[in-house]
Design a protein around this motif. Structure first.
Motif, PDB file in Angstrom:
ATOM      1  N   PHE A 174       0.575  -1.225  -0.233  1.00  0.00           N
ATOM      2  CA  PHE A 174      -0.070   0.115   0.024  1.00  0.00           C
ATOM      3  C   PHE A 174       0.835   1.288  -0.143  1.00  0.00           C
ATOM      4  N   VAL A 175       1.937   1.145   0.724  1.00  0.00           N
ATOM      5  CA  VAL A 175       2.852   2.496   0.784  1.00  0.00           C
ATOM      6  C   VAL A 175       3.568   2.648  -0.379  1.00  0.00           C
ATOM      7  N   ILE A 176       4.309   1.610  -1.041  1.00  0.00           N
ATOM      8  CA  ILE A 176       5.048   1.559  -2.220  1.00  0.00           C
ATOM      9  C   ILE A 176       4.001   1.718  -3.430  1.00  0.00           C
ATOM     10  N   ASP A 177       3.049   1.245  -3.802  1.00  0.00           N
ATOM     11  CA  ASP A 177       2.304   1.444  -4.852  1.00  0.00           C
ATOM     12  C   ASP A 177       1.568   2.548  -4.868  1.00  0.00           C
ATOM     13  N   GLY A 178       0.868   2.868  -3.753  1.00  0.00           N
ATOM     14  CA  GLY A 178       0.052   3.891  -3.372  1.00  0.00           C
ATOM     15  C   GLY A 178      -1.280   3.475  -3.498  1.00  0.00           C
ATOM     16  N   LYS A 179      -1.773   2.263  -3.960  1.00  0.00           N
ATOM     17  CA  LYS A 179      -3.387   1.725  -3.956  1.00  0.00           C
ATOM     18  C   LYS A 179      -2.988   0.407  -3.900  1.00  0.00           C
ATOM     19  N   GLY A 180      -4.045  -0.203  -3.689  1.00  0.00           N
ATOM     20  CA  GLY A 180      -4.415  -1.855  -3.650  1.00  0.00           C
ATOM     21  C   GLY A 180      -5.967  -1.859  -3.833  1.00  0.00           C
ATOM     22  N   LEU A 181      -6.236  -3.264  -3.803  1.00  0.00           N
ATOM     23  CA  LEU A 181      -7.446  -3.729  -3.881  1.00  0.00           C
ATOM     24  C   LEU A 181      -7.838  -4.843  -2.797  1.00  0.00           C
ATOM     25  N   PHE A 182      -8.802  -4.530  -2.103  1.00  0.00           N
ATOM     26  CA  PHE A 182      -9.394  -5.638  -0.985  1.00  0.00           C
ATOM     27  C   PHE A 182     -10.612  -6.362  -1.738  1.00  0.00           C
ATOM     28  N   PHE A 183     -10.573  -7.476  -2.009  1.00  0.00           N
ATOM     29  CA  PHE A 183     -11.577  -8.486  -2.431  1.00  0.00           C
ATOM     30  C   PHE A 183     -11.992  -9.709  -1.693  1.00  0.00           C
ATOM     31  N   PHE A 184     -13.288 -10.018  -1.476  1.00  0.00           N
ATOM     32  CA  PHE A 184     -13.826 -10.734  -0.482  1.00  0.00           C
ATOM     33  C   PHE A 184     -14.836 -11.501  -1.438  1.00  0.00           C
ATOM     34  N   ARG A 185     -14.888 -12.978  -1.351  1.00  0.00           N
ATOM     35  CA  ARG A 185     -15.514 -14.161  -2.002  1.00  0.00           C
ATOM     36  C   ARG A 185     -15.976 -14.959  -0.976  1.00  0.00           C
ATOM     37  N   PRO A 186     -17.310 -15.230  -0.812  1.00  0.00           N
ATOM     38  CA  PRO A 186     -18.010 -16.089   0.089  1.00  0.00           C
ATOM     39  C   PRO A 186     -17.506 -17.599  -0.164  1.00  0.00           C
ATOM     40  N   THR A 187     -17.046 -18.310   0.947  1.00  0.00           N
ATOM     41  CA  THR A 187     -16.751 -19.758   0.913  1.00  0.00           C
ATOM     42  C   THR A 187     -17.333 -20.425   1.897  1.00  0.00           C
ATOM     43  N   GLY A 188     -18.360 -21.039   1.568  1.00  0.00           N
ATOM     44  CA  GLY A 188     -19.485 -21.722   2.919  1.00  0.00           C
ATOM     45  C   GLY A 188     -20.042 -20.534   3.792  1.00  0.00           C
ATOM     46  N   ASP A 189     -19.587 -20.865   4.823  1.00  0.00           N
ATOM     47  CA  ASP A 189     -20.131 -19.699   5.929  1.00  0.00           C
ATOM     48  C   ASP A 189     -18.965 -18.729   6.310  1.00  0.00           C
ATOM     49  N   ILE A 190     -17.805 -18.711   5.443  1.00  0.00           N
ATOM     50  CA  ILE A 190     -16.686 -17.691   5.504  1.00  0.00           C
ATOM     51  C   ILE A 190     -16.619 -16.968   4.442  1.00  0.00           C
ATOM     52  N   TYR A 191     -16.122 -15.644   4.648  1.00  0.00           N
ATOM     53  CA  TYR A 191     -15.955 -14.979   3.586  1.00  0.00           C
ATOM     54  C   TYR A 191     -14.214 -14.929   3.417  1.00  0.00           C
ATOM     55  N   ARG A 192     -13.840 -15.148   2.329  1.00  0.00           N
ATOM     56  CA  ARG A 192     -12.371 -15.224   2.102  1.00  0.00           C
ATOM     57  C   ARG A 192     -11.901 -13.731   1.639  1.00  0.00           C
ATOM     58  N   PHE A 206      -6.720   4.014  -1.659  1.00  0.00           N
ATOM     59  CA  PHE A 206      -6.028   4.931  -2.275  1.00  0.00           C
ATOM     60  C   PHE A 206      -4.912   5.474  -0.741  1.00  0.00           C
ATOM     61  N   ASN A 207      -3.703   5.602  -1.356  1.00  0.00           N
ATOM     62  CA  ASN A 207      -2.573   6.281  -0.485  1.00  0.00           C
ATOM     63  C   ASN A 207      -2.251   7.732  -1.343  1.00  0.00           C
ATOM     64  N   ASN A 208      -2.100   8.654  -0.619  1.00  0.00           N
ATOM     65  CA  ASN A 208      -1.835   9.913  -1.321  1.00  0.00           C
ATOM     66  C   ASN A 208      -2.735  10.246  -2.513  1.00  0.00           C
ATOM     67  N   MET A 209      -3.828  10.059  -2.452  1.00  0.00           N
ATOM     68  CA  MET A 209      -4.883   9.987  -3.416  1.00  0.00           C
ATOM     69  C   MET A 209      -4.809  11.731  -4.019  1.00  0.00           C
ATOM     70  N   HIS A 210      -5.025  11.523  -5.768  1.00  0.00           N
ATOM     71  CA  HIS A 210      -5.000  12.780  -6.133  1.00  0.00           C
ATOM     72  C   HIS A 210      -6.195  13.744  -5.977  1.00  0.00           C
ATOM     73  N   SER A 211      -6.391  14.934  -6.416  1.00  0.00           N
ATOM     74  CA  SER A 211      -7.323  15.719  -6.066  1.00  0.00           C
ATOM     75  C   SER A 211      -8.602  15.450  -6.994  1.00  0.00           C
ATOM     76  N   PHE A 212      -8.474  15.181  -8.089  1.00  0.00           N
ATOM     77  CA  PHE A 212      -9.549  15.222  -8.930  1.00  0.00           C
ATOM     78  C   PHE A 212      -9.755  13.852  -9.816  1.00  0.00           C
ATOM     79  N   GLU A 213      -9.094  12.643  -9.498  1.00  0.00           N
ATOM     80  CA  GLU A 213      -9.239  11.487 -10.202  1.00  0.00           C
ATOM     81  C   GLU A 213      -9.010  10.157  -9.261  1.00  0.00           C
ATOM     82  N   MET A 214      -9.300   9.121  -9.750  1.00  0.00           N
ATOM     83  CA  MET A 214      -9.432   7.865  -8.856  1.00  0.00           C
ATOM     84  C   MET A 214      -7.883   7.426  -9.133  1.00  0.00           C
ATOM     85  N   ASP A 215      -7.034   7.847  -8.567  1.00  0.00           N
ATOM     86  CA  ASP A 215      -5.563   7.331  -8.717  1.00  0.00           C
ATOM     87  C   ASP A 215      -4.834   8.044  -7.432  1.00  0.00           C
TER      88      ASP A 215
END
Length: 704
Positions: free
Chosen positions: A79-97, A199-208
């Motif tokens: 997160f610190v090096i790239d500046g952004k990342g993606l959290f994703f979850f998927r249901p697996t039975g009774d648990i969310y991975r 997003f880490n250190n997000m820009h003002s007017f864009e999703m980056d």
């Protein structure tokens, strides 16, 4: 170009935590401080409103199953090096991975309103070599055969694709044809995209955003060169140099190319060279020099009055150079919002050192807000939303309530009939929701949930927050005592106990502080009773004192001296101090994820355009094979004991002959053009072949 390559090399070495690429530790120091202040003694996620206690258990179960405590340091690094990342979850039975994907493993596409519209994920996993049962070695030196999987997630479906070759985001027609045999389309049972981009250190007017090291890569590279030169100087000039006016042969051992030897001052003094003949055959002092340097005698005999023998110890690193390197390092860390540990030697007390680290703590707090509040907390809110939706749906089915079906415009001949049907549906939906809420309230009050109901009980506000399990600098007993004195003084001033306890327990929620106040506050009760008695005595004195303007009336008869509201206020304050409770807040509809409507789900069931017959390459798409929680997906970077999702392609094989998936006569010339490594090479499709399904073999190895 060389500068960009160096920058990429620096960032890759930081991601992979490889040693030997960087000489300076400025980047590692910054990452260490961010990890320390962003995790501290651990991070705990809790629901801001939890009337029944089920949300706490649910969140704790997800954190423990996904081992977020162990994964969080690596997530913070990316997160610190790239500046952004993606959290994703998927249901697996009774648990969310829960998974976190760095910037090179995903692509996110947004709608004009700023909502996620499409997420593409590519990652690798390893399997055994099929049929042989033996292990192979991948390019990175790990055991197993490396395979790749790509997932495209939208509101209605999840498309999975596996391959033996590395997949890319910008695919070509030939790659789409080659991978069509391993493509599965799965229903998205959630109805929304279960992903959050942080997003880490997000820009003002864009999703980056940008990483913390991106603006300072040139300075980091310059500092790295300085430190590398300093180490070279220390290695070269670290040992003293012998300077003498005597001949070299008199100082050290020498030898001819042959076996002839002659005595020397060094050999006679007990020193010898292992690779040269010498008149001395025994080792001096019983062993050789540990550092491998040339040994010279401490006393050289036969010195003339004009002979000079001495050591020269050069200054490997000058004081100015050392000062400049440290200043440059401190400037870089200060610009990034951290603190140089080498500069905190000026702190004489623990408070001064703690204050110096306040800059790094403030920077880490901002990043923790972006990573937790706008990332993991929102991801948990999606899970709670889905669990409550499952509860309402299963509860309605358990008690026999029939949910109205939303009309589809294609089923009506004109706009007026569709509008009437929509109005009827909205009224029925309101009655259904009111009846369902009433039955749920009765079941909760009676504490009897019908059998077969799953999910979490709807409990209003679904917001999830985080807090640290402990601070980096623990409070001393004196600090705790001072905080308790401040809390007591605020209570004596009339400040609400919930607000006063924030100074003593800043990491607790108002509901938890209200639960802590469930005891008997004898000091507050005693003070309130005493003040109540004072008011009563004052009222009695007012009744006994005549009014100055009307001697026949008591002073208490004056309306401006009415003390009755003070009595009631003291009773209300005492009642509040003895009956603290949490506050219920309704759910905010703005926090709900964007989901598919009932009409879209109906179109999905009818296959009326939600899944088109052909894709953009003219390949026919298969029907959904089931919901997402019924089909397992490999964990990123995992090792599978079986050949999961075997591909028809094998490394080094050509898709030609009877098993070819390409149209007849499409390719001409060398057959190497259709090799798996050339999947990105486009080829012309004849007009008679366009729109035709090129797959000529039956589907294999598809899980049901």
């Amino acid at each position: 170009m060389a500068s960009k390559q160096r920058h990429q090399q620096i960032k890759e070495s930081l991601r992979s935590r490889e040693a030997g690429v960087l000489e300076t530790m400025v980047c590692q120091s910054f990452l260490s401080q961010m990890r320390m202040f962003m995790t501290r003694q651990g991070v705990e996620f809790y629901a801001k409103q939890d009337s029944y206690g089920f949300r706490r258990d649910f969140l704790q179960k997800q954190v423990e199953y996904n081992t977020l405590d162990q994964k969080m340091p690596a997530i913070i690094d990316h997160f610190v090096i790239d500046g952004k990342g993606l959290f994703f979850f998927r249901p697996t039975g009774d648990i969310y991975r829960i998974s976190f994907f760095p910037i090179e493993n995903y692509r996110a596409y947004y709608t004009p309103e700023g909502d996620l519209e499409l997420v593409e994920i590519i990652y690798s996993f390893r399997t055994r070599e099929p049929g042989l049962g033996a292990m192979t070695i991948t390019k990175d030196g790990k055991k197993g055969r490396e395979r790749w999987i790509r997932m495209r997630i939208t509101y209605d479906k999840i498309e999975q694709e596996t391959s033996d070759e590395k997949l890319v985001f910008d695919d070509s027609p030939i790659a789409a044809i080659a991978s069509s045999e391993n493509r599965k389309i799965i229903k998205n049972s959630l109805g929304f995209i279960p992903a959050i981009e942080v997003f880490n250190n997000m820009h003002s007017f864009e999703m980056d955003a940008q990483g913390d090291f991106d603006p300072y890569l040139d300075q980091i590279a310059a500092l790295d060169d300085m430190v590398r030169n300093v180490r070279k100087n220390l290695s070269f000039f670290g040992n003293p140099t012998l300077v003498s006016s005597r001949p070299k042969s008199d100082i050290i051992e020498i030898g001819d190319l042959g076996n002839n030897t002659r005595p020397s001052i060094a050999s006679q003094a007990g020193f010898y060279s292992a690779n040269r003949p010498s008149t001395r055959v025994s080792q001096p002092y019983g062993q050789m020099a540990m550092d491998g340097q040339i040994r010279v005698p401490r006393v050289i005999a036969n010195l003339e009055p004009t002979d000079r023998v001495s050591y020269i110890v050069p200054d490997a690193v000058s004081g100015d150079l050392n000062l400049y390197v440290r200043q440059y390092r401190e400037e870089i860390l200060t610009a990034m919002g951290a603190i140089d540990e080498l500069s905190i030697t000026a702190g004489a007390t623990a408070f001064e050192i703690k204050s110096l680290f306040g800059r790094a703590a403030a920077t880490a707090k901002k990043k923790a807000t972006a990573l937790y509040d706008h990332g993991l907390c929102r991801l948990f809110e999606m899970m709670v939303f889905h669990e409550e939706k499952l509860f309402r749906k299963s509860f309605g089915a358990a008690i026999g309530l029939q949910e109205p079906v939303e009309p589809v415009q294609a089923d009506f001949p004109d706009e007026q009939s569709f509008d009437r049907a929509m109005q009827k549906y909205e009224s029925e939906q309101n009655r259904y929701g009111a009846k369902l809420d009433e039955e749920i309230g009765k079941a909760i009050e009676a504490q009897q949930i019908p059998p077969g109901v799953v999910g979490l009980i709807p409990d209003g506000d679904r917001r999830v927050a985080y807090r640290f399990k402990g601070q980096v600098f623990e409070d001393s007993t004196e600090d705790i005592l001072n905080q308790s004195i401040v809390c007591r003084n605020l209570q004596e001033l009339g400040v609400d106990s919930l607000q006063a306890l924030e100074y003593l327990f800043p990491d607790r929620t108002p509901e938890e502080r209200a639960t802590m106040l469930s005891g008997y506050p004898f000091r507050m009760v005693s003070a309130t009773q005493q003040s109540f008695g004072y008011f009563l005595n004052l009222i009695g004195q007012l009744f006994q004192t005549p009014h100055p303007e009307a001697p026949d009336l008591p002073l208490a008869a004056d309306p401006s001296l009415n003390l009755i509201p003070m009595l009631f206020r003291s009773i209300e304050f005492l009642n509040k101090e003895l009956s603290y409770a949490g506050r219920y807040q309704p759910a905010d509809p703005n926090t709900e994820p964007r989901t598919l409507s009932a009409a879209d789900r109906l179109r999905d069931a009818r296959d009326s355009g939600l899944y088109s017959g052909t894709d953009r390459y003219g390949l026919s798409t298969s029907a959904p094979v089931g919901p997402d929680y019924d089909l397992p997906v490999p964990v990123p970077g995992s090792y599978l004991g079986s050949d999961w999702g075997s591909s028809w392609l094998r490394p080094g094989s050509l898709p030609l002959g009877s098993g070819s998936l390409l149209p007849t006569g499409v390719l001409s010339g060398s057959a190497d053009l259709s090799a798996p490594t050339n999947m990105g090479v486009p080829f012309p499709v004849p007009p008679e072949q366009r729109g035709r399904d090129p797959r000529s073999v039956s589907r294999r190895n598809q899980r049901r």
